[in-house]
Design a protein around this motif. Structure first.
Motif, PDB file in Angstrom:
ATOM      1  N   LEU A  40       0.814  -1.142   0.194  1.00  0.00           N
ATOM      2  CA  LEU A  40       0.039  -0.065   0.001  1.00  0.00           C
ATOM      3  C   LEU A  40       0.817   1.311   0.051  1.00  0.00           C
ATOM      4  CD1 LEU A  40      -2.868  -0.919   2.477  1.00  0.00           C
ATOM      5  CD2 LEU A  40      -2.843  -0.947   0.074  1.00  0.00           C
ATOM      6  N   HIS A  41       1.968   1.242   0.531  1.00  0.00           N
ATOM      7  CA  HIS A  41       2.715   2.359   1.012  1.00  0.00           C
ATOM      8  C   HIS A  41       4.223   2.427   0.205  1.00  0.00           C
ATOM      9  CE1 HIS A  41      -0.408   3.443   3.613  1.00  0.00           C
ATOM     10  NE2 HIS A  41      -0.068   2.230   4.207  1.00  0.00           N
ATOM     11  N   SER A  42       4.574   1.489  -0.669  1.00  0.00           N
ATOM     12  CA  SER A  42       5.815   1.401  -1.221  1.00  0.00           C
ATOM     13  C   SER A  42       5.615   0.691  -2.861  1.00  0.00           C
ATOM     14  CB  SER A  42       6.702   0.626  -0.518  1.00  0.00           C
ATOM     15  OG  SER A  42       6.429  -0.822  -0.262  1.00  0.00           O
ATOM     16  N   THR A  43       6.486   1.173  -3.643  1.00  0.00           N
ATOM     17  CA  THR A  43       6.342   0.815  -4.808  1.00  0.00           C
ATOM     18  C   THR A  43       6.851  -0.519  -5.097  1.00  0.00           C
ATOM     19  OG1 THR A  43       6.956   1.504  -7.263  1.00  0.00           O
ATOM     20  CG2 THR A  43       8.608   2.204  -5.516  1.00  0.00           C
ATOM     21  N   ILE A 101      -6.653  -1.679  -4.694  1.00  0.00           N
ATOM     22  CA  ILE A 101      -6.183  -1.915  -3.323  1.00  0.00           C
ATOM     23  C   ILE A 101      -6.103  -0.558  -2.470  1.00  0.00           C
ATOM     24  CG2 ILE A 101      -5.079  -4.192  -4.070  1.00  0.00           C
ATOM     25  CD1 ILE A 101      -2.275  -2.491  -3.827  1.00  0.00           C
ATOM     26  N   GLY A 102      -6.170   0.552  -3.360  1.00  0.00           N
ATOM     27  CA  GLY A 102      -6.156   1.718  -2.233  1.00  0.00           C
ATOM     28  C   GLY A 102      -4.688   2.056  -2.050  1.00  0.00           C
ATOM     29  N   ALA A 103      -3.520   1.749  -2.923  1.00  0.00           N
ATOM     30  CA  ALA A 103      -2.112   2.167  -2.844  1.00  0.00           C
ATOM     31  C   ALA A 103      -1.967   3.663  -2.753  1.00  0.00           C
ATOM     32  CB  ALA A 103      -1.256   1.504  -3.791  1.00  0.00           C
ATOM     33  N   ASP A 104      -0.708   4.090  -2.249  1.00  0.00           N
ATOM     34  CA  ASP A 104      -0.388   5.812  -2.465  1.00  0.00           C
ATOM     35  C   ASP A 104      -0.490   6.070  -3.595  1.00  0.00           C
ATOM     36  OD1 ASP A 104      -0.608   5.547   0.455  1.00  0.00           O
ATOM     37  OD2 ASP A 104       1.419   5.404   0.775  1.00  0.00           O
ATOM     38  N   ASN A 105      -0.004   5.342  -4.769  1.00  0.00           N
ATOM     39  CA  ASN A 105      -0.105   5.630  -6.032  1.00  0.00           C
ATOM     40  C   ASN A 105      -0.509   4.619  -7.057  1.00  0.00           C
ATOM     41  OD1 ASN A 105       0.826   7.459  -8.151  1.00  0.00           O
ATOM     42  ND2 ASN A 105       2.880   7.725  -7.276  1.00  0.00           N
ATOM     43  N   VAL A 106      -0.660   5.012  -8.141  1.00  0.00           N
ATOM     44  CA  VAL A 106      -1.256   4.184  -9.241  1.00  0.00           C
ATOM     45  C   VAL A 106      -0.270   3.463 -10.409  1.00  0.00           C
ATOM     46  CG1 VAL A 106      -3.371   5.404  -9.055  1.00  0.00           C
ATOM     47  CG2 VAL A 106      -1.396   6.093 -10.772  1.00  0.00           C
ATOM     48  N   PRO A 107      -0.486   2.639 -10.927  1.00  0.00           N
ATOM     49  CA  PRO A 107       0.282   1.804 -11.872  1.00  0.00           C
ATOM     50  C   PRO A 107       0.974   2.820 -12.870  1.00  0.00           C
ATOM     51  CG  PRO A 107      -1.525   0.443 -11.930  1.00  0.00           C
ATOM     52  CD  PRO A 107      -1.845   1.700 -11.255  1.00  0.00           C
ATOM     53  N   GLY A 108       2.176   3.074 -13.211  1.00  0.00           N
ATOM     54  CA  GLY A 108       3.009   3.935 -13.698  1.00  0.00           C
ATOM     55  C   GLY A 108       4.142   3.213 -14.795  1.00  0.00           C
ATOM     56  N   TYR A 109       4.437   4.053 -15.805  1.00  0.00           N
ATOM     57  CA  TYR A 109       5.632   3.721 -16.652  1.00  0.00           C
ATOM     58  C   TYR A 109       5.359   2.416 -17.294  1.00  0.00           C
ATOM     59  CZ  TYR A 109       7.767   7.614 -13.944  1.00  0.00           C
ATOM     60  OH  TYR A 109       7.992   8.654 -13.289  1.00  0.00           O
ATOM     61  N   ILE A 110       4.335   2.338 -18.131  1.00  0.00           N
ATOM     62  CA  ILE A 110       3.705   0.948 -18.550  1.00  0.00           C
ATOM     63  C   ILE A 110       3.969   0.898 -20.159  1.00  0.00           C
ATOM     64  CG2 ILE A 110       1.942  -0.504 -18.837  1.00  0.00           C
ATOM     65  CD1 ILE A 110       2.235   0.052 -15.866  1.00  0.00           C
ATOM     66  N   THR A 111       4.508  -0.271 -20.504  1.00  0.00           N
ATOM     67  CA  THR A 111       4.945  -0.357 -21.904  1.00  0.00           C
ATOM     68  C   THR A 111       4.193  -1.571 -22.301  1.00  0.00           C
ATOM     69  OG1 THR A 111       7.189   0.851 -21.785  1.00  0.00           O
ATOM     70  CG2 THR A 111       6.741  -0.539 -23.812  1.00  0.00           C
ATOM     71  N   MET A 112       3.378  -1.519 -23.557  1.00  0.00           N
ATOM     72  CA  MET A 112       2.922  -2.616 -24.078  1.00  0.00           C
ATOM     73  C   MET A 112       3.225  -2.763 -25.544  1.00  0.00           C
ATOM     74  SD  MET A 112      -0.906  -2.541 -22.648  1.00  0.00           S
ATOM     75  CE  MET A 112      -1.267  -4.367 -23.189  1.00  0.00           C
TER      76      MET A 112
END
Length: 271
Positions: A40-43, A101-112
């Motif tokens: 929740l609080h770390s990447t 899950i309500g983490a402090d941040n959202v998914p980022g730096y995504i490559t498809m």
């Protein structure tokens, strides 16, 4: 094959997964083939998945039931790379990015890159929450009553370049988020009645009322084997929009511009 539930990867760092097959329906309703998550609080940071195949049991005709998904990325997950992943007949979303899950941040730096989806029971790619996407040379087709790509209000900083988003049961790409750049794609024959749509409805690209800072340029939005209602639609409320240089031949309406904002440029499209 035919697992009760898929794989979980949480709190990852520097992971490479290669040559994976998850075949057959997931037996636990509401589950997925692969869940990538964080604390929740770390990447969680740096995961690459290459050459993966997922197969399900979603109906190719008739009305499929949404009951499980392909890959879910949930929470503060950074530097996620999908390279040549194939999703066929998934009973829900093929690729779902969220922060349930309500983490402090959202998914980022995504490559498809070079990812594919056929006959999903819901949108092939659903960006419910996430920032910093690069989607290139992918093919998302034949979704049931849904878009190939749905960018929700929690999606931002998204670049889609190249690829095919055709023959879906709703719009090709639906944008509700912020800072979205689409170029050099094809999105035609959408709102396909064979995929649960009403004839002559839907758009190749639909820019929704909450969308801001959106560019759609140099795209092939028609013609196709099925007539779309519109090549590109801009809904009232959308702002800071550029739609230029697109081929919208064969649609019932080429560009359906309902936006009243002064902050837009819609020109040099052909239809």
């Amino acid at each position: 094959n035919d697992p009760f539930e898929g794989m979980y990867i949480t709190s990852y760092n520097n992971i490479l997964m290669n040559y994976i097959t998850i075949q057959g329906p997931i037996r636990l309703d509401g589950s997925q083939r692969l869940l990538i998550s964080s604390d929740l609080h770390s990447t969680s940071d740096v995961i690459t998945i290459k050459n993966m195949a997922m197969g399900g049991s979603a109906a190719m005709s008739g009305t499929p039931t949404v009951r499980s998904h392909g890959i879910i990325v949930d929470g503060w997950c950074n530097t996620v790379t999908f390279n040549k992943i194939y999703a066929t007949r998934i009973e829900g979303h093929g690729y779902w990015f969220r922060n349930l899950i309500g983490a402090d941040n959202v998914p980022g730096y995504i490559t498809m890159y070079g990812c594919e989806s056929d006959y999903t029971a819901d949108a092939a790619v659903y960006i419910e929450h996430g920032s910093g996407f690069r989607i290139t040379d992918s093919q998302m087709e034949d979704c049931w009553s849904a878009q190939a790509i749905h960018i929700g209000t929690g999606g931002s900083n998204i670049n889609i370049c190249g690829g095919q988003y055709n023959d879906n049961g709703s719009d090709g790409i639906y944008i509700e988020g912020d800072r979205v750049n689409i170029s050099n794609i094809s999105a035609y024959s959408n709102a396909n009645p064979n995929r649960g749509a009403v004839t002559n409805e839907g758009s190749g690209v639909l820019i929704g009322a909450t969308a801001t800072h959106v560019t759609v340029a140099n795209c092939l939005l028609g013609p196709g084997s099925v007539q779309q209602g519109r090549g590109c639609s801009i809904m009232d409320g959308a702002s800071w929009v550029i739609v230029t240089g697109n081929d919208c031949e064969g649609n019932l309406i080429g560009i359906n511009d309902l936006s009243t904002t002064d902050h837009k440029m819609v020109n040099n499209n052909i239809y």
